[in-house]
Scaffold this motif. Structure first.
Motif, PDB file in Angstrom:
ATOM      1  N   LYS A 148       1.294  -1.319  -0.434  1.00  0.00           N
ATOM      2  CA  LYS A 148      -0.230   0.235   0.202  1.00  0.00           C
ATOM      3  C   LYS A 148       1.391   1.384  -0.276  1.00  0.00           C
ATOM      4  N   ALA A 149       1.625   1.392   0.893  1.00  0.00           N
ATOM      5  CA  ALA A 149       3.068   2.425   0.447  1.00  0.00           C
ATOM      6  C   ALA A 149       3.493   2.914  -0.319  1.00  0.00           C
ATOM      7  N   GLU A 209       3.733   6.155  -2.815  1.00  0.00           N
ATOM      8  CA  GLU A 209       5.604   6.417  -2.925  1.00  0.00           C
ATOM      9  C   GLU A 209       6.232   7.136  -1.876  1.00  0.00           C
ATOM     10  N   TRP A 210       5.916   5.865  -0.910  1.00  0.00           N
ATOM     11  CA  TRP A 210       5.906   5.725   0.507  1.00  0.00           C
ATOM     12  C   TRP A 210       6.072   6.571   1.666  1.00  0.00           C
ATOM     13  N   GLN A 211       5.220   7.282   1.401  1.00  0.00           N
ATOM     14  CA  GLN A 211       4.092   8.929   2.438  1.00  0.00           C
ATOM     15  C   GLN A 211       3.708   7.805   3.355  1.00  0.00           C
ATOM     16  N   ARG A 244       4.456   9.575   9.558  1.00  0.00           N
ATOM     17  CA  ARG A 244       4.331   7.837  10.843  1.00  0.00           C
ATOM     18  C   ARG A 244       5.133   6.850  10.196  1.00  0.00           C
ATOM     19  N   ALA A 245       5.778   5.239  10.877  1.00  0.00           N
ATOM     20  CA  ALA A 245       6.488   4.493  10.575  1.00  0.00           C
ATOM     21  C   ALA A 245       6.440   3.835   9.835  1.00  0.00           C
ATOM     22  N   THR A 281      11.285   2.185  14.705  1.00  0.00           N
ATOM     23  CA  THR A 281      12.281   3.593  13.945  1.00  0.00           C
ATOM     24  C   THR A 281      13.456   2.912  13.691  1.00  0.00           C
ATOM     25  N   ARG A 282      14.187   1.853  13.455  1.00  0.00           N
ATOM     26  CA  ARG A 282      15.345   1.465  13.096  1.00  0.00           C
ATOM     27  C   ARG A 282      14.680   0.558  11.046  1.00  0.00           C
TER      28      ARG A 282
END
Length: 227
Positions: free
Chosen positions: A60-61, A65-67, A71-72, A100-101
């Protein structure tokens, strides 16, 4: 003439009823919550649910465009779920820190070659898979080889890659090719789009065979340890 060890092993897999039984058991539990998380009361912990949380969210991301509104891409709760369901050792990291990593790893290593990753299956995907396991080890756990930890995460994030769940996550394609025809899920959870995505994965890749083989190997290891 004697059969080679490889041929004998392949025949043993083909004739092993335990693999069929394992596949049947996993099919029954395909949409059932995992009892290892939230007392078996959270639908997201099912096998179908885990694929939607990880692979489904990345797919889905990719379409956006990976937005993700800052949020993570993979929420810390999802990591808690997969951690408890697979026995993942987070090496003392909190779910927040690991999320986060992982977000950084996804954006730097997975997003730029997402289409390639989805095409990298079987023997053709071994080198890329090894590279991603190593890089995930460094980014997530700051250690050179943490494949037993990174394997389960990538197994659900990038289900087309030739991965197993276990101490040695790189799949042996010859072993997989030797498996008998296995029962597989026929019903899928989620929206029509989500159902189509996971159905395509189950029917068009060897992910289910690898999932069954991982479970069968784990059972065999536990049985041997108890003897």
């Amino acid at each position: 003439m004697f059969k080679s060890d490889e041929t004998t092993a392949a025949t043993a897999l083909m004739d092993n009823p335990g693999l069929i039984h394992t596949s049947e058991r996993l099919c029954v539990g395909w949409q059932q919550p995992n009892p290892l998380f939230a007392g078996g009361n959270d639908q997201r912990s099912s096998e179908n649910g885990l694929l939607l949380l990880f692979y489904g969210n990345l797919q889905k991301a990719a379409g956006y465009e990976w937005q993700n509104a800052g949020r993570a891409l993979i929420d810390k709760t999802y990591l808690r779920i997969v951690g408890q369901c697979t026995g993942l050792d987070m090496q003392g990291l909190s779910a927040d820190e690991l999320a986060t990593r992982l977000d950084g790893f996804i954006r730097r290593e997975l997003a730029p070659r997402w289409d390639l990753i989805r095409r990298s299956h079987g023997n053709a995907g071994i080198e890329l898979t090894r590279e991603l396991l190593d890089k995930a080890s460094q980014v997530l756990f700051e250690a050179p080889v943490m494949h037993a930890q990174t394997g389960p995460i990538l197994f659900y994030l990038c289900p087309h890659l030739p991965l197993l769940i276990g101490e040695h996550p790189l799949a042996d394609q010859e072993q997989l090719n030797s498996l008998p025809v296995l029962p597989r899920p026929q019903v899928f959870t989620g929206s029509a789009q989500q159902q189509a995505l996971i159905r395509q994965l189950i029917e068009g890749s060897d992910w289910w065979r690898r999932r069954v083989f991982s479970a069968w190997q784990s059972q065999a290891t536990n049985k041997a340890a108890g003897e």
